[in-house]
Design a protein around this motif. Structure first.
Motif, PDB file in Angstrom:
ATOM      1  N   THR A   6       0.831  -1.213   0.000  1.00 10.10           N
ATOM      2  CA  THR A   6       0.000   0.000   0.000  1.00 10.10           C
ATOM      3  C   THR A   6       0.861   1.258   0.000  1.00 10.10           C
ATOM      4  OG1 THR A   6      -0.275  -0.086   2.409  1.00 10.10           O
ATOM      5  CG2 THR A   6      -1.998  -1.116   1.053  1.00 10.10           C
ATOM      6  N   PRO A  85      -4.725   2.995  -1.011  1.00 10.00           N
ATOM      7  CA  PRO A  85      -5.479   3.456   0.172  1.00 10.00           C
ATOM      8  C   PRO A  85      -6.035   4.859   0.000  1.00 10.00           C
ATOM      9  CG  PRO A  85      -3.345   2.524   0.802  1.00 10.00           C
ATOM     10  CD  PRO A  85      -3.348   2.621  -0.691  1.00 10.00           C
ATOM     11  N   GLY A  86      -7.311   5.015   0.401  1.00  2.48           N
ATOM     12  CA  GLY A  86      -7.947   6.317   0.421  1.00  2.48           C
ATOM     13  C   GLY A  86      -8.530   6.796  -0.897  1.00  2.48           C
ATOM     14  N   VAL A  88     -10.803   4.872  -3.083  1.00  4.54           N
ATOM     15  CA  VAL A  88     -12.170   4.414  -3.327  1.00  4.54           C
ATOM     16  C   VAL A  88     -12.849   4.101  -2.000  1.00  4.54           C
ATOM     17  CG1 VAL A  88     -13.604   2.648  -4.416  1.00  4.54           C
ATOM     18  CG2 VAL A  88     -11.524   3.440  -5.572  1.00  4.54           C
ATOM     19  N   ASP A  89     -14.018   4.691  -1.811  1.00  4.59           N
ATOM     20  CA  ASP A  89     -14.845   4.384  -0.645  1.00  4.59           C
ATOM     21  C   ASP A  89     -16.044   3.590  -1.152  1.00  4.59           C
ATOM     22  OD1 ASP A  89     -16.454   4.241   1.562  1.00  4.59           O
ATOM     23  OD2 ASP A  89     -16.548   6.416   1.914  1.00  4.59           O
ATOM     24  N   TRP A  90     -16.016   2.288  -0.928  1.00  5.83           N
ATOM     25  CA  TRP A  90     -17.052   1.397  -1.453  1.00  5.83           C
ATOM     26  C   TRP A  90     -18.398   1.571  -0.751  1.00  5.83           C
ATOM     27  CZ3 TRP A  90     -16.544  -0.714  -6.012  1.00  5.83           C
ATOM     28  CH2 TRP A  90     -15.258  -0.876  -6.530  1.00  5.83           C
ATOM     29  N   LEU A  91     -18.440   2.428   0.267  1.00  5.47           N
ATOM     30  CA  LEU A  91     -19.719   2.733   0.902  1.00  5.47           C
ATOM     31  C   LEU A  91     -20.488   3.795   0.121  1.00  5.47           C
ATOM     32  CD1 LEU A  91     -18.579   2.750   4.647  1.00  5.47           C
ATOM     33  CD2 LEU A  91     -19.705   0.904   3.365  1.00  5.47           C
ATOM     34  N   GLU A  92     -19.813   4.458  -0.824  1.00  8.86           N
ATOM     35  CA  GLU A  92     -20.461   5.439  -1.677  1.00  8.86           C
ATOM     36  C   GLU A  92     -21.014   4.745  -2.916  1.00  8.86           C
ATOM     37  OE1 GLU A  92     -17.862   8.724  -2.479  1.00  8.86           O
ATOM     38  OE2 GLU A  92     -17.337   8.971  -0.371  1.00  8.86           O
ATOM     39  N   PRO A  95     -18.396   4.413  -6.922  1.00  5.26           N
ATOM     40  CA  PRO A  95     -17.523   3.339  -7.412  1.00  5.26           C
ATOM     41  C   PRO A  95     -18.306   2.145  -7.975  1.00  5.26           C
ATOM     42  CG  PRO A  95     -17.348   3.522  -5.024  1.00  5.26           C
ATOM     43  CD  PRO A  95     -18.212   4.647  -5.497  1.00  5.26           C
ATOM     44  N   LYS A 152     -18.427  12.230  -7.894  1.00  6.78           N
ATOM     45  CA  LYS A 152     -18.497  11.299  -6.751  1.00  6.78           C
ATOM     46  C   LYS A 152     -19.935  11.067  -6.296  1.00  6.78           C
ATOM     47  CE  LYS A 152     -13.946  11.155  -5.974  1.00  6.78           C
ATOM     48  NZ  LYS A 152     -13.158  10.265  -6.730  1.00  6.78           N
TER      49      LYS A 152
END
Length: 153
Positions: A6, A85-86, A88-92, A95, A152
Motif C-alpha cells: 500500500t 489506500p484512500g 475508493v470508498d465502497w460505501l459510496e 464506485p 463522486k
C-alpha cells in the motif's frame, strides 16, 4: 507485507492515475472507431472483395494491436487505483456505478470482437443502422463513468 504494497501504491498514485487515463483514452478511441468501421464495412464493401480484406485487416489490427492492450492496461491501472489506500470508498455509490459501467464497456469490447469474427467468416447479419445504434453504448457509459468519478455521486 500489505503495508509495504500500500505504501508503494500510494507513492506511485499519480503515475498510476496518469497511465490509467492514457489507457482509457486509447481504449475509448478504439471503442468509438471500430463500430464506425463496421458501419462502412457493412454499407460500402462487397464480401470477398479486396476492400473487404482491407477492412478486415484494419479492424483486426485496431482490435488486437490497440484496443486489447489498452483494455488490459486500463483494467490493470484501474485495479491498482482501487487498491491504493484512500482512493475508493465502497460505501459510496459512485464506485459501484463506475464498476458496473466498466464491466459493461468490457462486455461491449468483446461484443465488437465477436462481430469482427462475423465479418471474417462472411456471416455479418447486422446493418449499418444497427452498428450506428450500438456505437452510442460507449458514449452513454463514458458519461456515467466520468460523472460518477468526477462528481463522486
Amino acid at each position: 507485507m500489505w503495508d509495504m504494497i500500500t505504501d508503494i501504491l500510494s507513492d506511485y498514485y499519480l503515475w498510476t492515475k496518469t497511465l490509467h487515463i492514457i489507457s482509457v483514452i486509447t481504449w475509448m478511441a478504439g471503442i468509438f472507431y471500430l463500430p464506425r468501421l463496421f458501419v462502412y464495412h457493412t454499407e460500402s464493401v462487397k464480401t470477398g472483395s479486396e476492400t473487404d480484406t482491407l477492412f478486415q485487416t484494419m479492424e483486426q489490427k485496431l482490435l488486437h494491436v490497440i484496443m486489447r492492450p489498452a483494455m488490459y492496461s486500463t483494467w490493470t491501472f484501474g485495479l491498482l487505483l482501487v487498491f491504493t489506500p484512500g482512493i475508493v470508498d465502497w460505501l459510496e455509490i459512485w464506485p459501484w456505478v463506475k464498476a458496473a459501467s466498466v464491466l459493461t464497456m468490457t462486455w461491449f469490447h468483446f461484443w465488437l470482437a465477436a462481430r469482427r469474427i462475423d465479418f471474417t467468416e462472411g456471416r455479418n447479419s447486422r446493418t449499418g443502422k444497427q452498428f450506428r445504434m450500438m456505437n452510442e453504448v460507449p458514449t452513454l457509459l463514458m458519461f456515467l463513468i466520468v460523472f460518477s468519478v468526477v462528481l463522486k455521486y
